[in-house]
Scaffold this motif. Structure first.
Motif, PDB file in Angstrom:
ATOM      1  N   TYR A   1      25.118 -17.087 -45.857  1.00  0.00           N
ATOM      2  CA  TYR A   1      24.128 -16.086 -45.480  1.00  0.00           C
ATOM      3  C   TYR A   1      24.497 -15.540 -44.118  1.00  0.00           C
ATOM      4  O   TYR A   1      24.669 -16.287 -43.156  1.00  0.00           O
TER       5      TYR A   1
ATOM      6  N   GLY B   1      23.891 -10.114 -45.494  1.00  0.00           N
ATOM      7  CA  GLY B   1      23.036 -10.867 -46.402  1.00  0.00           C
ATOM      8  C   GLY B   1      23.805 -11.960 -47.126  1.00  0.00           C
ATOM      9  O   GLY B   1      24.624 -12.655 -46.524  1.00  0.00           O
ATOM     10  N   ARG B   2      23.555 -12.109 -48.418  1.00  0.00           N
ATOM     11  CA  ARG B   2      24.231 -13.133 -49.210  1.00  0.00           C
ATOM     12  C   ARG B   2      25.687 -12.760 -49.442  1.00  0.00           C
ATOM     13  O   ARG B   2      25.996 -11.627 -49.821  1.00  0.00           O
TER      14      ARG B   2
ATOM     15  N   TYR C   1      17.981 -14.673 -41.243  1.00  0.00           N
ATOM     16  CA  TYR C   1      19.123 -15.421 -40.711  1.00  0.00           C
ATOM     17  C   TYR C   1      18.737 -16.174 -39.436  1.00  0.00           C
ATOM     18  O   TYR C   1      19.040 -17.365 -39.280  1.00  0.00           O
TER      19      TYR C   1
END
Length: 256
Positions: free
Chosen positions: A27, A32-33, A115
């Motif tokens: 992450y 993002g992912r 995060y």
């Protein structure tokens, strides 16, 4: 567009792949992912060492090709949270936190708030697991049961904040159906939050303590956790689970 990129990321999950590789679920605050492969990372003399394990916060160099997985070409440790790794309950809490991020934030859209929240949570777990903390910061008479309750409290506060960062925070200020502020008696996952006596059909009873805990846990920093008894925590966990199941189609692991 294919090419190299640099980003921070936290390792959410690390899976053995083939004879010497790892598949990583990461992450990042910028992307993002991220799914990535670290080729040869399980070889004894790998340049990655042991830093591609879950809960490491890393500075990564990645190569983006035509496939879905990026390739890890370089990694340096920003924080390894070493005390966390030697403490069973802290490892469990960290694993549930990372699993919640995996389930709730499954896109490559950046979410810096999420995060940062995960980084603070891992840092808090690490600090609490440190020997100096365990020796000096525990009040007299603290029991294993009290420590477990504190861990569950932190886990639920983290989930509430994560739901907020993901856009699925429950309505806690007024009835989610009619907007009434007074007479709140229940929680409805389908409605998306607290409900009043006139609208409580399909919900479950919610005490004022559980409501107050959820409000405080949403607003206060993780380090300033509100006290809560077991019944309050059970109601809060059910409320979080119900709203995420209905509106995010996500089912989280038990908080403890």
């Amino acid at each position: 567009m294919p090419g190299s990129l640099k980003t921070e990321a936290i390792v959410l999950r690390s899976i053995r792949y083939g004879e010497a590789d790892r598949i990583l679920h990461l992450y990042s605050p910028d992307r993002g992912r991220i799914g990535a492969i670290a080729k040869g990372s399980r070889k004894p003399r790998s340049r990655f060492g042991g830093r591609l394990e879950p809960f490491f916060r890393l500075d990564l160099m990645l190569h983006e090709g035509r496939g879905e997985l990026l390739t890890v070409t370089g990694a340096s440790t920003l924080d390894g949270y070493p005390w966390l790794r030697g403490n069973g309950p802290a490892i469990g809490a960290a694993a549930r936190g990372c699993d919640a991020v995996l389930r709730l934030l499954d896109s490559n859209e950046p979410n810096r708030a999420a995060y940062n929240l995960l980084g603070r949570y891992l840092g808090m777990l690490d600090a609490e697991a440190a020997p100096a903390t365990a020796a000096t910061d525990q009040p007299p008479g603290t029991t294993a049961g009290a420590a477990a309750a504190a861990s569950r409290t932190a886990s639920l506060a983290f989930r509430l904040k994560l739901a907020l960062a993901a856009g699925f925070s429950p309505e806690l200020g007024s009835c989610a159906r009619c907007g009434e502020v007074d007479g709140i008696t229940a929680f409805s996952g389908a409605a998306g939050g607290i409900v009043c006596a006139a609208c409580e059909g399909g919900g479950f009873p919610l005490t004022s303590k559980a409501h107050a805990f959820m409000v405080a846990a949403t607003r206060k920093p993780l380090a300033e956790l509100p006290d809560a008894d077991d019944a309050t925590l059970r109601q809060a966990e059910r409320a979080i689970g119900d709203v995420l199941a209905h509106h995010a189609q996500v089912h989280l692991r038990p908080a403890a």
